[in-house]
Scaffold this motif. Structure first.
Motif, PDB file in Angstrom:
ATOM      1  N   SER A  25       0.834  -1.207   0.000  1.00 16.23           N
ATOM      2  CA  SER A  25       0.000   0.000   0.000  1.00 16.23           C
ATOM      3  C   SER A  25       0.866   1.252   0.000  1.00 16.23           C
ATOM      4  O   SER A  25       0.566   2.238  -0.681  1.00 16.23           O
ATOM      5  CB  SER A  25      -0.929   0.007   1.219  1.00 16.23           C
ATOM      6  N   ALA A  26       1.950   1.210   0.774  1.00 17.56           N
ATOM      7  CA  ALA A  26       2.890   2.335   0.783  1.00 17.56           C
ATOM      8  C   ALA A  26       3.454   2.549  -0.609  1.00 17.56           C
ATOM      9  O   ALA A  26       3.579   3.687  -1.085  1.00 17.56           O
ATOM     10  CB  ALA A  26       4.021   2.065   1.775  1.00 17.56           C
ATOM     11  N   CYS A  27       3.791   1.461  -1.264  1.00 20.35           N
ATOM     12  CA  CYS A  27       4.297   1.517  -2.634  1.00 20.35           C
ATOM     13  C   CYS A  27       3.264   2.164  -3.551  1.00 20.35           C
ATOM     14  O   CYS A  27       3.591   3.015  -4.372  1.00 20.35           O
ATOM     15  CB  CYS A  27       4.632   0.103  -3.117  1.00 20.35           C
ATOM     16  N   GLY A  28       1.991   1.768  -3.384  1.00 13.50           N
ATOM     17  CA  GLY A  28       0.924   2.341  -4.200  1.00 13.50           C
ATOM     18  C   GLY A  28       0.773   3.829  -3.993  1.00 13.50           C
ATOM     19  O   GLY A  28       0.571   4.593  -4.954  1.00 13.50           O
ATOM     20  N   VAL A  29       0.875   4.271  -2.730  1.00 11.88           N
ATOM     21  CA  VAL A  29       0.768   5.699  -2.422  1.00 11.88           C
ATOM     22  C   VAL A  29       1.922   6.481  -3.043  1.00 11.88           C
ATOM     23  O   VAL A  29       1.725   7.478  -3.753  1.00 11.88           O
ATOM     24  CB  VAL A  29       0.741   5.929  -0.893  1.00 11.88           C
ATOM     25  N   ILE A  30       3.144   6.039  -2.784  1.00 14.98           N
ATOM     26  CA  ILE A  30       4.325   6.804  -3.214  1.00 14.98           C
ATOM     27  C   ILE A  30       4.493   6.791  -4.728  1.00 14.98           C
ATOM     28  O   ILE A  30       4.759   7.835  -5.341  1.00 14.98           O
ATOM     29  CB  ILE A  30       5.590   6.258  -2.512  1.00 14.98           C
ATOM     30  N   GLU A  31       4.336   5.624  -5.351  1.00 15.46           N
ATOM     31  CA  GLU A  31       4.473   5.570  -6.812  1.00 15.46           C
ATOM     32  C   GLU A  31       3.408   6.409  -7.513  1.00 15.46           C
ATOM     33  O   GLU A  31       3.701   7.087  -8.514  1.00 15.46           O
ATOM     34  CB  GLU A  31       4.405   4.121  -7.294  1.00 15.46           C
ATOM     35  N   GLU A  64      14.603   8.062  -1.732  1.00 15.05           N
ATOM     36  CA  GLU A  64      14.634   6.649  -2.111  1.00 15.05           C
ATOM     37  C   GLU A  64      14.495   6.513  -3.628  1.00 15.05           C
ATOM     38  O   GLU A  64      13.722   7.229  -4.262  1.00 15.05           O
ATOM     39  CB  GLU A  64      13.491   5.889  -1.432  1.00 15.05           C
ATOM     40  N   SER A  65      15.225   5.561  -4.186  1.00 12.42           N
ATOM     41  CA  SER A  65      15.157   5.327  -5.632  1.00 12.42           C
ATOM     42  C   SER A  65      13.832   4.683  -6.013  1.00 12.42           C
ATOM     43  O   SER A  65      13.132   4.100  -5.170  1.00 12.42           O
ATOM     44  CB  SER A  65      16.301   4.404  -6.054  1.00 12.42           C
ATOM     45  N   ALA A  71      10.359  -2.116  -4.578  1.00 12.52           N
ATOM     46  CA  ALA A  71      10.644  -3.325  -3.788  1.00 12.52           C
ATOM     47  C   ALA A  71       9.770  -3.419  -2.541  1.00 12.52           C
ATOM     48  O   ALA A  71       9.647  -4.495  -1.945  1.00 12.52           O
ATOM     49  CB  ALA A  71      12.116  -3.367  -3.399  1.00 12.52           C
ATOM     50  N   LEU A  72       9.151  -2.301  -2.148  1.00  8.32           N
ATOM     51  CA  LEU A  72       8.248  -2.336  -1.003  1.00  8.32           C
ATOM     52  C   LEU A  72       7.081  -3.279  -1.268  1.00  8.32           C
ATOM     53  O   LEU A  72       6.519  -3.872  -0.349  1.00  8.32           O
ATOM     54  CB  LEU A  72       7.695  -0.936  -0.708  1.00  8.32           C
ATOM     55  N   GLN A 409      15.417  -2.652   2.650  1.00  3.42           N
ATOM     56  CA  GLN A 409      15.504  -1.836   3.860  1.00  3.42           C
ATOM     57  C   GLN A 409      15.825  -0.417   3.412  1.00  3.42           C
ATOM     58  O   GLN A 409      16.911  -0.148   2.907  1.00  3.42           O
ATOM     59  CB  GLN A 409      16.591  -2.367   4.793  1.00  3.42           C
ATOM     60  N   LEU A 410      14.861   0.458   3.555  1.00  3.69           N
ATOM     61  CA  LEU A 410      15.007   1.823   3.059  1.00  3.69           C
ATOM     62  C   LEU A 410      16.020   2.631   3.869  1.00  3.69           C
ATOM     63  O   LEU A 410      16.319   2.310   5.012  1.00  3.69           O
ATOM     64  CB  LEU A 410      13.650   2.529   3.091  1.00  3.69           C
ATOM     65  N   LYS A 411      16.515   3.698   3.262  1.00  4.67           N
ATOM     66  CA  LYS A 411      17.443   4.587   3.960  1.00  4.67           C
ATOM     67  C   LYS A 411      16.713   5.393   5.036  1.00  4.67           C
ATOM     68  O   LYS A 411      17.290   5.744   6.065  1.00  4.67           O
ATOM     69  CB  LYS A 411      18.088   5.548   2.946  1.00  4.67           C
ATOM     70  N   ASN A 412      15.450   5.696   4.771  1.00  4.71           N
ATOM     71  CA  ASN A 412      14.619   6.465   5.707  1.00  4.71           C
ATOM     72  C   ASN A 412      15.336   7.734   6.184  1.00  4.71           C
ATOM     73  O   ASN A 412      15.441   8.009   7.391  1.00  4.71           O
ATOM     74  CB  ASN A 412      14.189   5.604   6.890  1.00  4.71           C
TER      75      ASN A 412
END
Length: 425
Positions: A25-31, A64-65, A71-72, A409-412
């Motif tokens: 879901s996070a991937c869906g939001v950010i992309e 983040e790339s 990859a999330l 594992q993201l850089k955050n």
């Protein structure tokens, strides 16, 4: 205050117990936000949920790339950290709402996406009301998530399909194990699963047995008051017929007086009874009353983090909810949640729906009576038809040469703070 034509940033956070697909879901939001750079600036993630907003501990996801964000979709748990923190009403705790506005204004945030269950929907609803109460322009969209599958209106909740698949598979595999040992050793296996008031996860254990795979499975639901006599009689009958029995028990099972069998006398951050340990209670009862040798296990975090066996439909729906949330915000909507609307079970078809947060927050969806067998210890054909498409399909993560799944594992990277420190009470 009128909404400015200036491009606004977005805030996204994860709340409550995480799942195998919440990062999808996070991937869906950010992309999706990145595809609308003309309307949405940066997406800031709250470190540890709403607490990240209150303490101005924001993660700059623009660092983040595209590959890392993608990859999330196949990475379990909460990439930005979660929390169990329920905000009080505006009247009861104006200090925190003033702080939210201060943080949102400092970072030009006009969109708020909160990814969680019922208590998280309540927090999102309260944030959505800030515009009306204070004049600050903020659009709050709830992104549904919960392994408990107890959010109303939506047909099912992202996170549930994968945990249901894990429990169904685990119950079948453990049953095969016990069957091989029952002649000389173990006759009972007890699996404790999550589910405080709703027995959706426990019901998934019933999917382990089919017309072609005959297994003796007994399910204990929170919706059915526990009857020791009826339960022991059924277990004894199963052992007599099959030589063994597998029992799937929800952590929220209650006795006839309404007391949790697993109540530890403790409370969690939301004020709910802290549950855990019903499996040994049930196993001990069988030992004392029937004398059978047993083994028990608690699925616990394993059931909600098992991305390696995630349901394909669950992954797709989790991503779709994140994507739809952004699209709803861009349409000018506020105080809503995207939902899953089933249009057909065979073949399985679904579409995106919409629900007002005022109808979602603090409302629990229980198992329908028609999904629980008449004796109260199994599932019906209707329940099977409901569950089957939710656990269908595989969406395996990529694996490395070491035989392990490749999770990101993201850089955050933290966004620069602009305000004075704030202590969450």
């Amino acid at each position: 205050m009128a909404r400015s034509t200036e491009k606004k940033n977005a805030f996204y956070a994860q709340s409550g117990g995480v799942t195998a697909v919440i990062n999808a879901s996070a991937c869906g939001v950010i992309e999706t936000a990145r595809k609308h750079k003309d309307k949405i600036g940066k997406v800031y993630a709250g470190r540890n949920g709403i607490i990240g907003a209150l303490t101005e501990d924001l993660i700059d996801t623009s660092k983040e790339s595209a590959r890392a964000i993608a990859a999330l979709r196949h990475t379990p748990s909460g990439a930005f950290g979660s929390c169990r923190y329920k905000m009080k009403s505006l009247e009861a705790n104006k200090r925190e709402y003033d702080r939210l506005i201060e943080v949102f204004a400092a970072h030009n945030i006009g969109y708020f996406f909160y990814n969680g269950g019922g208590d998280s929907a309540d927090t999102c609803l309260k944030v959505s009301q800030l515009s009306k109460a204070t004049g600050y322009p903020i659009q709050a969209i709830h992104v549904p998530k919960t392994v408990d599958n107890d959010l109303p209106i939506t047909d099912n909740c992202p996170g549930f399909g994968s945990v249901a698949k894990y429990i169904a598979v685990s119950t079948r595999e453990a049953s095969f194990d016990v069957a091989s040992m029952c002649a000389t050793s173990t006759k009972i296996f007890v699996l404790e699963v999550m589910g405080r008031h709703a027995g959706w996860i426990a019901a998934a254990g019933g999917m382990a047995a089919t017309e072609n795979v005959d297994l003796p499975i007994v399910i204990l639901f929170p919706e059915v008051k526990f009857s020791q006599g009826k339960f022991l009689k059924l277990v004894k009958e199963k052992v007599k017929q099959y030589g063994y029995c597998s029992i799937v028990v929800s952590e929220g099972v209650q006795d006839r007086s309404g007391n949790f069998l697993a109540d530890q006398g403790l409370k969690d951050a939301f004020g709910h009874a802290q549950l855990g340990g019903v499996a040994p209670v049930i196993a001990g009862l069988i030992r004392d009353k029937l004398g059978y040798k047993y083994h028990w296990a608690v699925a616990d975090y394993l059931q909600r983090s098992a991305r390696h066996i995630a349901s394909k439909s669950d992954v797709e729906q989790a991503y779709a909810m994140g994507k739809a949330a952004v699209e709803m915000a861009l349409q000018g909507k506020n105080s809503v949640m995207p939902t899953i609307k089933r249009t057909s079970s065979k073949p399985y078809r679904w579409k995106i729906g919409e629900a007002k947060l005022s109808r979602v927050a603090n409302v629990e969806k229980m198992m329908p009576k028609g999904f629980i067998s008449r004796d109260g210890f199994g599932i019906t054909k209707k329940c099977r038809e409901y569950l089957e498409p939710l656990i269908a399909g595989e969406d395996y993560p990529p694996y490395g040469k070491d035989g392990m799944p490749k999770y990101v594992q993201l850089k955050n990277a933290p966004a620069r703070k602009k305000l004075a420190d704030f202590k969450v009470k």
